[in-house]
Write a protein that holds these residues in place. Structure first.
Motif, short mmCIF file in Angstrom:
data_model
loop_
_atom_site.label_atom_id
_atom_site.label_comp_id
_atom_site.label_asym_id
_atom_site.label_seq_id
_atom_site.Cartn_x
_atom_site.Cartn_y
_atom_site.Cartn_z
N THR A 123 -0.09 24.26 10.05
CA THR A 123 -0.69 22.92 9.88
C THR A 123 -0.86 22.16 11.20
N PHE A 124 -0.35 22.68 12.31
CA PHE A 124 -0.54 22.04 13.61
C PHE A 124 -1.59 22.85 14.39
N ASN A 125 -2.78 22.28 14.56
CA ASN A 125 -3.90 23.06 15.08
C ASN A 125 -4.10 22.96 16.59
N THR A 126 -3.33 22.08 17.24
CA THR A 126 -3.54 21.90 18.68
C THR A 126 -2.26 22.00 19.50
N ASP A 127 -1.13 22.24 18.82
CA ASP A 127 0.10 22.34 19.61
C ASP A 127 0.15 23.70 20.30
N ASN A 128 1.20 23.93 21.05
CA ASN A 128 1.28 25.16 21.83
C ASN A 128 2.21 26.18 21.19
N SER A 129 2.06 26.33 19.86
CA SER A 129 2.80 27.37 19.15
C SER A 129 1.95 27.86 18.00
N GLY A 130 2.30 29.05 17.49
CA GLY A 130 1.49 29.62 16.43
C GLY A 130 0.10 29.99 16.93
N LEU A 131 -0.85 30.08 16.01
CA LEU A 131 -2.21 30.48 16.37
C LEU A 131 -2.91 29.47 17.27
N SER A 132 -2.44 28.23 17.25
CA SER A 132 -3.08 27.19 18.05
C SER A 132 -2.92 27.40 19.56
N VAL A 133 -2.13 28.39 19.98
CA VAL A 133 -2.06 28.71 21.41
C VAL A 133 -3.42 29.20 21.92
N LEU A 134 -4.32 29.56 21.00
CA LEU A 134 -5.64 30.04 21.39
C LEU A 134 -6.69 28.94 21.43
N ALA A 135 -6.29 27.70 21.13
CA ALA A 135 -7.26 26.60 21.12
C ALA A 135 -7.82 26.37 22.52
N PHE A 136 -9.16 26.24 22.59
CA PHE A 136 -9.81 25.90 23.86
C PHE A 136 -11.10 25.17 23.52
N ASN A 137 -11.05 23.85 23.58
CA ASN A 137 -12.21 23.04 23.24
C ASN A 137 -12.07 21.68 23.92
N ALA A 138 -12.95 20.76 23.57
CA ALA A 138 -12.94 19.45 24.22
C ALA A 138 -11.66 18.68 23.94
N THR A 139 -11.00 18.98 22.81
CA THR A 139 -9.78 18.27 22.44
C THR A 139 -8.54 18.87 23.05
N LYS A 140 -8.47 20.19 23.05
CA LYS A 140 -7.25 20.87 23.51
C LYS A 140 -7.59 22.16 24.23
N LYS A 141 -6.99 22.36 25.37
CA LYS A 141 -7.20 23.59 26.14
C LYS A 141 -5.85 24.27 26.37
N ASN A 142 -5.47 25.09 25.38
CA ASN A 142 -4.23 25.83 25.50
C ASN A 142 -4.41 27.16 26.23
N MET A 143 -5.64 27.64 26.32
CA MET A 143 -5.93 28.82 27.13
C MET A 143 -6.38 28.36 28.52
N THR A 144 -6.39 29.28 29.47
CA THR A 144 -6.73 28.96 30.86
C THR A 144 -8.17 29.39 31.14
N GLU A 145 -8.91 28.51 31.79
CA GLU A 145 -10.28 28.84 32.18
C GLU A 145 -10.22 29.63 33.49
N SER A 146 -10.54 30.93 33.41
CA SER A 146 -10.45 31.77 34.61
C SER A 146 -11.76 31.82 35.39
N VAL A 147 -12.87 31.66 34.70
CA VAL A 147 -14.18 31.59 35.36
C VAL A 147 -14.97 30.46 34.71
N VAL A 148 -15.47 29.54 35.51
CA VAL A 148 -16.25 28.40 35.00
C VAL A 148 -17.66 28.85 34.67
N ALA A 149 -18.17 28.41 33.52
CA ALA A 149 -19.57 28.68 33.18
C ALA A 149 -20.46 27.79 34.04
N GLN A 150 -21.41 28.40 34.74
CA GLN A 150 -22.28 27.58 35.57
C GLN A 150 -23.65 28.22 35.73
N ASP A 151 -24.64 27.37 36.00
CA ASP A 151 -26.00 27.80 36.26
C ASP A 151 -26.16 28.16 37.72
#
Length: 284
Positions: A123-151
């Motif tokens: 039931t906790f979708n943005t904390d740093n435990s359970g499946l939410s460790v994979l969250a990466f969006n405008a609200t929560k970034k629990n994963m690390t951005e290794s390469v920035v998307a760019q033009d």
């Protein structure tokens, strides 16, 4: 012909390319987005959590169920790769200290960034435990951005331009540019010329193939009154006869759309038929 003063830029052009000289300065290359999870001791036994993940790349998105049967790093990677609706590749890498789940967009450009939203069974979708460790969006970034998307960002003759890819085929008519590295503050000079010799080579090759076909048709439709049994196997064939007539029209007729042009037919560019031999000839 295409030439550049800088190895950062390669390219090709076709016969319709506009001749000219251009300056080109590339400040950023287009990149594919990549994100990575935290490091885990193993890839196929540690359970991350259960629920579902919504993976988005650009405007495409898929929902993937994560259960006890596939909630390891390897299981989640396989589940993502099994989806056809998004242009992303998931992999598990050994970084020397453990294993990480890595997601990479298959397309370059800022618009093709990756987002992951989680519906976690705890039931906790943005904390740093359970499946939410994979969250990466405008609200929560629990994963690390290794390469920035760019033009890719660059200047042509001083004009600022962006493209989502390092292959640019819509900038100069008939020219495809490939950006290999940046050359900011050191502009390349690109020169595009009409390669008359290459054009003539292509025409000569066409004439050779045309004569080969003509020879085959003559063999297939040959007739010897002294040896009728040795006549060509397609003698009198209406389809072949019609095709032969079309070929003659190609050589002598006016090219559609060039009725009012100074160059109206193949004869005007040095292609003609030898009146004695019937062989098609080309005057370079």
């Amino acid at each position: 012909t295409f030439s550049s003063s800088n190895s950062a830029i390669s390219g090709s052009n076709n016969s319709s390319a506009e001749a000219g000289t251009y300056t080109l300065e590339v400040s950023k290359l287009a990149q594919s987005h990549a994100i990575a999870s935290a490091t885990y001791a193993d890839k196929d036994t540690t359970q991350i959590g259960t629920g579902s993940i919504a993976v988005s790349v650009g405007t495409d998105s898929v929902n993937i169920a994560i259960s006890a049967a596939n909630n390891t790093l390897e299981g989640i990677a396989d589940a993502i790769n099994a989806e056809d609706g998004i242009d992303v590749t998931a992999s598990v890498i050994d970084n020397g200290s453990g294993f990480q789940l890595v997601l990479s967009s298959n397309q370059t450009g800022a618009a093709n960034d990756i987002e992951i939203s989680v519906t976690d069974d705890d039931t906790f979708n943005t904390d740093n435990s359970g499946l939410s460790v994979l969250a990466f969006n405008a609200t929560k970034k629990n994963m690390t951005e290794s390469v920035v998307a760019q033009d890719a960002t660059f200047k042509v003759n001083g004009i600022d331009i962006t493209r989502s890819s390092n292959t640019v085929d819509d900038l100069i008519d008939g020219v495809t540019l490939e950006f290999n590295s940046t050359n900011e503050f050191s502009p390349a000079t690109i020169k595009i010329d009409q390669d008359d010799e290459k054009v003539a080579d292509r025409v000569e090759e066409f004439v050779e193939k045309f004569n080969e076909l003509k020879t085959i048709i003559e063999e297939l439709t040959a007739y010897d009154p002294n040896n009728p049994d040795e006549s060509g196997i397609l003698l009198g064939d209406s389809t072949l006869r019609a095709m032969n007539q079309q070929l003659r029209s190609v050589l002598s007729g006016v090219v559609p759309g060039l009725e009012d042009s100074g160059v109206r037919s193949l004869v005007d560019v040095g292609i003609g038929t030898n009146k004695d031999t019937g062989v098609v000839e080309f005057d370079r």
